[in-house]
Design a protein around this motif. Structure first.
Motif, PDB file in Angstrom:
ATOM      1  N   TRP A 178      10.526  -5.309   3.062  1.00 32.09           N
ATOM      2  CA  TRP A 178      11.197  -5.583   3.978  1.00 32.09           C
ATOM      3  C   TRP A 178      12.175  -4.695   4.547  1.00 32.09           C
ATOM      4  O   TRP A 178      12.441  -4.556   5.856  1.00 32.09           O
ATOM      5  CB  TRP A 178      11.648  -7.098   3.982  1.00 32.09           C
ATOM      6  N   GLY A 227       5.260 -18.088   0.325  1.00 28.30           N
ATOM      7  CA  GLY A 227       6.602 -17.400   0.922  1.00 28.30           C
ATOM      8  C   GLY A 227       6.896 -18.224   2.438  1.00 28.30           C
ATOM      9  O   GLY A 227       5.887 -18.772   2.964  1.00 28.30           O
ATOM     10  N   TYR A 228       7.994 -18.061   2.745  1.00 29.43           N
ATOM     11  CA  TYR A 228       8.480 -18.387   4.089  1.00 29.43           C
ATOM     12  C   TYR A 228       9.340 -17.269   4.775  1.00 29.43           C
ATOM     13  O   TYR A 228      10.297 -17.048   3.908  1.00 29.43           O
ATOM     14  CB  TYR A 228       9.171 -19.748   3.962  1.00 29.43           C
ATOM     15  N   SER A 229       9.219 -16.734   5.958  1.00 27.63           N
ATOM     16  CA  SER A 229      10.000 -15.734   6.482  1.00 27.63           C
ATOM     17  C   SER A 229      10.335 -16.341   7.682  1.00 27.63           C
ATOM     18  O   SER A 229       9.665 -16.734   8.626  1.00 27.63           O
ATOM     19  CB  SER A 229       9.435 -14.553   6.531  1.00 27.63           C
ATOM     20  N   PRO A 240      16.871 -16.083  -1.161  1.00 22.95           N
ATOM     21  CA  PRO A 240      15.959 -15.321  -0.136  1.00 22.95           C
ATOM     22  C   PRO A 240      16.301 -13.821  -0.201  1.00 22.95           C
ATOM     23  O   PRO A 240      17.674 -13.422  -0.345  1.00 22.95           O
ATOM     24  CB  PRO A 240      16.162 -16.112   1.132  1.00 22.95           C
ATOM     25  N   LEU A 258      16.430 -10.713   9.006  1.00 20.04           N
ATOM     26  CA  LEU A 258      14.947 -11.343   8.490  1.00 20.04           C
ATOM     27  C   LEU A 258      15.564 -12.024   6.906  1.00 20.04           C
ATOM     28  O   LEU A 258      16.323 -11.467   6.177  1.00 20.04           O
ATOM     29  CB  LEU A 258      14.099 -10.081   7.878  1.00 20.04           C
ATOM     30  N   LYS A 259      14.833 -13.177   6.797  1.00 21.19           N
ATOM     31  CA  LYS A 259      15.072 -14.115   5.354  1.00 21.19           C
ATOM     32  C   LYS A 259      13.864 -14.310   5.032  1.00 21.19           C
ATOM     33  O   LYS A 259      12.905 -14.862   5.755  1.00 21.19           O
ATOM     34  CB  LYS A 259      15.980 -15.288   5.758  1.00 21.19           C
ATOM     35  N   SER A 260      13.569 -13.990   3.698  1.00 25.38           N
ATOM     36  CA  SER A 260      12.068 -14.172   3.105  1.00 25.38           C
ATOM     37  C   SER A 260      12.494 -14.998   1.669  1.00 25.38           C
ATOM     38  O   SER A 260      13.087 -14.668   1.063  1.00 25.38           O
ATOM     39  CB  SER A 260      11.694 -12.831   3.023  1.00 25.38           C
ATOM     40  N   TYR A 261      11.793 -16.076   1.878  1.00 23.18           N
ATOM     41  CA  TYR A 261      12.002 -16.953   0.653  1.00 23.18           C
ATOM     42  C   TYR A 261      10.623 -17.236   0.040  1.00 23.18           C
ATOM     43  O   TYR A 261       9.574 -17.183   0.465  1.00 23.18           O
ATOM     44  CB  TYR A 261      12.195 -18.446   1.200  1.00 23.18           C
ATOM     45  N   TRP A 269      -0.664 -16.078   7.582  1.00 21.02           N
ATOM     46  CA  TRP A 269       0.265 -16.501   8.175  1.00 21.02           C
ATOM     47  C   TRP A 269       0.236 -17.726   8.881  1.00 21.02           C
ATOM     48  O   TRP A 269      -0.864 -17.872   9.433  1.00 21.02           O
ATOM     49  CB  TRP A 269       0.733 -15.496   9.012  1.00 21.02           C
ATOM     50  N   GLY A 295       9.286  -6.744  -2.817  1.00 19.02           N
ATOM     51  CA  GLY A 295       9.424  -7.612  -1.495  1.00 19.02           C
ATOM     52  C   GLY A 295      10.667  -6.853  -0.901  1.00 19.02           C
ATOM     53  O   GLY A 295      10.556  -6.776   0.507  1.00 19.02           O
TER      54      GLY A 295
END
Length: 146
Positions: free
Chosen positions: A129, A88-90, A6, A105-108, A64, A125
């Motif tokens: 972020w 994606g998933y944040s 991530p 913040l974690k963005s996958y 979202w 990305g």
């Protein structure tokens, strides 16, 4: 492009956890630092919102969907785009540290986005972020407290 690692962006914010929580979850505040054209946002699991962002002549209709909410602690949502494959998933996670709040913040990337568009490159990305979490949000909070 799918990357199992991530994007992680952490920021210490000079504001109480309740203030930061409101900034990341209340529609009018989110419009000030995040996306000005978010039409609606509610802290309810399964709530969905969509809005258009245009870049270099391309449309990116953001979709979202809220997946998890732990008040004053964590919000997580999936995101994808009407025009492109991928998902994606944040998560936004808050931790109180004496007189500051730590936001992580974690963005996958769950399902790969098209590799041929610069907006979907990991660097893009990461930069986006970092701007939102380390510049736009702290600046917004500073104005609120000032």
């Amino acid at each position: 492009m799918k990357n199992t690692d991530p994007i992680i962006v952490t920021q210490l914010l000079k504001a109480p956890i309740k203030t930061v929580w409101k900034a990341i979850t209340e529609l009018e505040q989110m419009r000030q630092w995040y996306f000005p054209n978010i039409p609606d946002f509610r802290l309810e699991v399964s709530f969905e919102t969509r809005f258009l962002v245009q870049n270099e002549g391309r449309d990116f209709t953001h979709i979202w969907k809220i997946k998890e909410v732990i008040p004053h602690k964590l919000i997580g949502y999936s995101w994808n785009f009407e025009e492109y494959s991928g998902e994606g998933y944040s998560t936004f996670e808050l931790t109180e540290k004496s007189d500051v709040t730590e936001l992580t913040l974690k963005s996958y990337v769950i399902e790969a986005f098209p590799a041929d568009l610069p907006e979907f490159k990991r660097e893009s990305g990461q930069a986006g972020w970092e701007y939102l979490i380390q510049k736009s949000l702290p600046d917004y909070l500073a104005k609120q407290n000032g």
